[in-house]
Each structure stands twice: as structure tokens, then as C-alpha cells.
Design a protein around this motif. Structure first.
Motif, short mmCIF file in Angstrom:
data_model
loop_
_atom_site.label_atom_id
_atom_site.label_comp_id
_atom_site.label_asym_id
_atom_site.label_seq_id
_atom_site.Cartn_x
_atom_site.Cartn_y
_atom_site.Cartn_z
N GLY A 167 0.98 -1.24 0.06
CA GLY A 167 -0.12 -0.08 0.04
C GLY A 167 1.02 1.26 0.06
O GLY A 167 2.29 1.11 0.17
N ASP A 168 0.55 2.39 -0.66
CA ASP A 168 1.20 3.54 -0.06
C ASP A 168 1.34 4.16 1.06
O ASP A 168 0.11 3.65 1.96
N ASP A 169 1.45 4.97 1.07
CA ASP A 169 1.94 5.69 2.48
C ASP A 169 0.32 6.47 2.87
O ASP A 169 0.69 6.61 4.08
N ASP A 170 0.14 6.84 2.18
CA ASP A 170 -1.19 7.53 2.83
C ASP A 170 -2.20 6.62 2.97
O ASP A 170 -3.16 6.72 4.01
N GLN A 171 -1.55 5.22 3.36
CA GLN A 171 -2.83 4.12 4.02
C GLN A 171 -1.89 3.18 5.22
O GLN A 171 -2.36 2.78 5.82
N VAL A 172 -1.06 4.53 5.59
CA VAL A 172 -0.64 4.67 7.04
C VAL A 172 -1.44 5.62 8.08
O VAL A 172 -1.95 6.26 7.91
N PHE A 173 -2.59 4.97 9.57
CA PHE A 173 -3.73 5.56 9.41
C PHE A 173 -3.31 6.03 11.17
O PHE A 173 -2.62 5.42 11.56
N ILE A 174 -3.95 7.21 11.52
CA ILE A 174 -2.79 7.68 13.04
C ILE A 174 -3.92 7.77 13.96
O ILE A 174 -5.39 8.24 13.70
N PHE A 175 -3.62 7.59 15.57
CA PHE A 175 -4.83 7.94 16.07
C PHE A 175 -4.15 8.80 17.31
O PHE A 175 -2.81 8.25 17.60
N ASN A 176 -5.04 10.20 17.79
CA ASN A 176 -4.51 10.26 18.72
C ASN A 176 -5.59 11.20 19.76
O ASN A 176 -6.32 10.81 19.54
N GLY A 177 -5.22 10.85 21.42
CA GLY A 177 -5.66 10.83 22.41
C GLY A 177 -5.19 11.09 23.36
O GLY A 177 -4.14 10.99 23.66
N TYR A 178 -6.15 11.47 24.29
CA TYR A 178 -6.20 11.47 25.48
C TYR A 178 -6.45 10.70 26.53
O TYR A 178 -8.23 10.33 26.72
N PHE A 179 -6.21 9.73 28.01
CA PHE A 179 -6.80 9.15 29.00
C PHE A 179 -6.46 9.67 29.81
O PHE A 179 -5.69 9.45 30.36
N ASN A 180 -7.12 9.97 30.34
CA ASN A 180 -7.38 10.09 32.23
C ASN A 180 -7.65 9.26 33.02
O ASN A 180 -7.31 8.09 32.38
N LYS A 181 -7.47 9.02 34.76
CA LYS A 181 -7.36 8.01 34.66
C LYS A 181 -7.64 6.70 35.06
O LYS A 181 -7.65 5.73 35.69
N ASP A 182 -8.73 6.41 34.71
CA ASP A 182 -9.81 5.91 34.68
C ASP A 182 -9.43 5.45 33.14
O ASP A 182 -10.51 4.14 32.94
N SER A 183 -8.58 5.95 32.31
CA SER A 183 -8.97 5.24 31.14
C SER A 183 -9.60 5.38 30.49
O SER A 183 -10.37 4.35 29.16
N GLU A 184 -10.95 6.66 30.37
CA GLU A 184 -11.57 7.09 29.74
C GLU A 184 -11.01 7.89 28.84
O GLU A 184 -9.74 8.56 28.88
N CYS A 185 -11.12 7.79 27.74
CA CYS A 185 -10.88 8.48 26.12
C CYS A 185 -11.29 10.03 26.10
O CYS A 185 -12.66 9.84 26.06
N LEU A 186 -10.56 11.28 26.90
CA LEU A 186 -11.31 12.67 26.52
C LEU A 186 -11.14 13.40 25.58
O LEU A 186 -11.94 13.99 25.06
N ALA A 187 -10.39 13.08 24.50
CA ALA A 187 -9.71 13.86 23.73
C ALA A 187 -9.53 12.23 22.42
O ALA A 187 -8.58 11.46 22.67
N ALA A 188 -10.56 12.44 20.95
CA ALA A 188 -9.62 11.38 20.16
C ALA A 188 -9.99 12.01 18.79
O ALA A 188 -10.76 12.46 18.70
#
Length: 369
Positions: free
Chosen positions: A163-184
Motif C-alpha cells: 500500500g501507499d504511504d497514505d494508507q498509514v493511519f494515526i490515532f491521537n488521544g488523551y486518556f484520564n486516570k480511569d482510561s476513559e478517552c477525553l479527546a480522540a
């Protein structure tokens, strides 16, 4: 050089003598005051913060993770096993401990493949590379001899998903003390530096539900806290997103991922660590972000290999909202980067001219002219 920079302190972590670095970091808290927020920007520093969390939490606010979990995430070999144990697909991987063991694995190997570091920063410090693509057996042997440290093996073989380079996908997120994702946030690379094996020199923010769901389920399962940067490649052979890297820290390309109110993962961490109300996170669909100097170099390499046309290159900038260096409100960093970039280009060109002239002189002397 930035107008927004008030003061900076620089010291390299000596992993053989972390106590000295600990004293340095604690002294920064005393200088800044008011329990500053501590944000690691490398795997080594994430491990450092976890190792000395008891000492540091009297001076800083930061998410707390166990050393064992961070080691599993930062060590690429352990990371793959952790992913598989939690039903997250991965490319096939082999980890030879020496050259003889590599030779015995040849029947299991298909080319091309990725020869990459288990500890990327350690390999980069030795060789200036974190991974290379190899296309045949001889090339694999040559690169293995060149890159491996026999005293402390650090290389693994990873299946190269087509596959081409644009088939590399990224997730950026922030997880709190309970491992809940507050920003995804999710998105994909458009171009990489170095091409095919590097970071996103041009990236796009775009929502991919399967990537987001799989990542949030994994982090909840392992109990992770803090900022996360994770990469996948979509395998066209089976339609599955396969994890490539899990980085338990802020990634250098985190500003690809910005909400309509300018929220990002660092702001989310800051609000959580300081007890403030989280703001709504609605990603800007189609937003692009660029590392100007890296993308100039990689674009040239894509041109050379024939995978990028001039029209495609020009159209790729339509949705660029922000650069790593350029800002109208703060132009000096971009000016300094441009000067260094041009200076480096002149030095490279001068070196090539001198080598060419030296080669001509040698040819003339051998020819008896």
C-alpha cells in the motif's frame, strides 16, 4: 527564537545515571512553581517519569502508568504481543538474536520486509536510522550486519504490508486516570519523511471509526493513562487495520489533530491535570498539517521515484491549516529554519562539486593527461 518562549532548560537524559536527571527535573519545578504539568516527548522520558513517579508527583502533575505497561508499549517486540493478546491485528514479526539465527529463519521470510529497531532511538543514535525496507536476502544480510549491535540485539523483522504511504493511519488521544478517552482524533499520513519509513511530513485529520474504537478498547483493557500516539496500516488483503507502533507519549505530529475550538491532546491533558472542565472535541475534518523542510525533501524523493506528480503536489496543500514552523504571528522560527535548510543545501552541493572535481582530477592523472 519564538516570541512565545519565555525560558528553556536543556539537559540530556543519561540512562546510566538517571538520578542526576531527576535532580535537574525537580529543580525545574521549583523554578517554575505552582505544580507544573509534566509532558514526556519520548519513550525514554515516559519510562523515566514512571520509574521516578513517587519522587516527581510531589513537584509535578502527570498521568501515572506502571513501568511494566510502559515497557510493553515502548518495546516494539513486547508491544506486538500485547496487541495480539488484546485481539488487535499486527503484521507478522520475527526477532532474531544474532546473524546465525537470522539465517535459520529464511524459510519463514517473504520479501520485501521491514528491518526495524525494537528500541528506535537507540538505533537512531548509532546509525541515524530507525528502520529500512529490504527487498532480497543479500540486502537483508548486508543491512543486518550494518545496523545490528551484536552486544545488545535490537533488530526485528516485520512484514511489509502493501500500500501507499497514505494508507498509514494515526490515532491521537488523551486518556484520564480511569482510561476513559477525553479527546480522540484519527487521520492518515499523506507523505512521510523519510519516504515509506518515516514520520508524517504531511498529514490529514479525518475520522476513522474502526481505528478509534479499536484503540480506545485496547487502552481501556490495559489501563493506560495519558497522551497516546498510535499508528496502523490498512492491509488491503484482509481489510484489517494492523498496528505498527504504540507510542505512550505526545507525538511530534500531534497538531495534525485539532478540534474546531483549537483543542488538541495536550490541551486536554492540561485541563484534566489542572482540574478544569473539558471542552468539547469536534475534529476539523480534512485539516492538514505540514513539516515544511521535511516535506520539501520527501516530495523530491517521491518525484524521483515517480509516485508524485507536480499537479498532485500542488493540490496536496489545499487543506493545509498549519505548519510546524511557519506562523504569521511568530515568523522568526520559520526564518531560522529556512536559513539552516538553505545552508545545509549549499554545503551538500559544495561537497558534491568537490567530489566531482576530485574524481575528474583522479581520472586525468590515471589517463596520463
Amino acid at each position: 527564537k519564538s516570541r512565545y518562549l519565555k525560558q528553556y532548560f536543556v539537559k540530556k537524559l543519561d540512562e546510566e545515571n538517571p538520578g542526576e536527571y531527576l535532580d535537574f527535573v525537580i529543580s525545574l519545578s521549583k523554578t517554575i512553581g505552582d505544580m507544573p504539568v509534566l509532558i514526556p516527548t519520548s519513550d525514554e522520558l515516559s519510562l523515566f517519569v514512571s520509574q521516578f513517579s513517587e519522587q516527581l508527583k510531589a513537584y509535578f502533575c502527570f498521568p501515572e502508568n506502571s513501568m511494566n505497561l510502559l515497557d510493553e508499549l515502548a518495546d516494539k517486540r513486547k508491544m506486538f504481543q500485547l496487541a495480539l493478546d488484546n485481539d488487535v491485528p499486527t503484521p507478522d514479526m520475527l526477532s532474531p538474536q544474532n546473524f546465525d539465527e537470522l539465517g535459520s529463519m529464511m524459510e519463514k521470510i517473504s520479501f520485501p520486509l521491514m528491518l526495524k529497531a525494537i528500541d528506535g532511538n537507540r538505533l537512531y543514535a548509532r546509525t541515524g536510522k530507525k528502520m529500512v525496507i529490504v527487498n532480497n536476502e543479500q540486502e537483508l544480510f548486508d543491512q543486518y550486519r550494518l545496523l545490528e549491535d551484536p552486544e545488545n540485539p535490537n533488530l526485528m523483522l516485520q512484514e511489509l504490508i502493501p500500500g501507499d504511504d497514505d494508507q498509514v493511519f494515526i490515532f491521537n488521544g488523551y486518556f484520564n486516570k480511569d482510561s476513559e478517552c477525553l479527546a480522540a482524533f484519527t487521520g492518515h499520513k499523506v507523505r512521510q519523511y523519510p519516504v515509506h519509513v518515516g514520520c508524517a511530513s504531511l498529514g490529514e485529520c479525518r475520522w476513522y471509526e474502526r481505528v478509534a474504537t479499536k484503540t480506545q478498547d485496547l487502552m481501556k483493557s490495559v489501563g493506560y493513562q495519558g497522551i497516546l500516539d498510535i499508528g496502523y496500516r490498512l492491509d488491503p488483503r484482509d481489510g484489517r487495520y494492523k498496528v505498527l507502533d504504540i507510542n505512550p507519549r505526545v507525538g511530534q505530529a500531534f497538531r495534525i489533530f485539532v478540534a474546531e475550538n483549537n483543542m488538541d491532546v495536550v490541551r486536554s491533558l492540561y485541563l484534566d491535570m489542572t482540574g478544569q472542565q473539558q471542552l468539547e472535541v469536534k475534529p476539523i475534518e480534512g485539516r492538514r498539517w505540514i513539516i515544511e523542510d521535511y516535506d520539501f525533501i520527501s516530495s523530491n524523493d517521491y518525484f524521483k521515484e515517480g509516485s508524485l506528480t507536480l499537479v498532485q503536489w500542488l493540490l496536496s496543500f489545499r487543506q493545509v491549516r498549519e505548519g510546524a514552523w511557519f506562523s504569521w504571528r511568530d515568523p522568526l522560527p520559520f526564518i531560522c529554519m529556512s536559513y539552516r535548510f538553505l545552508q545545509h543545501g549549499v554545503n551538500v552541493m559544495t561537497k558534491k562539486i568537490r567530489q566531482s572535481l576530485r574524481g575528474s582530477e583522479d581520472h586525468s592523472s590515471r589517463s596520463g593527461i
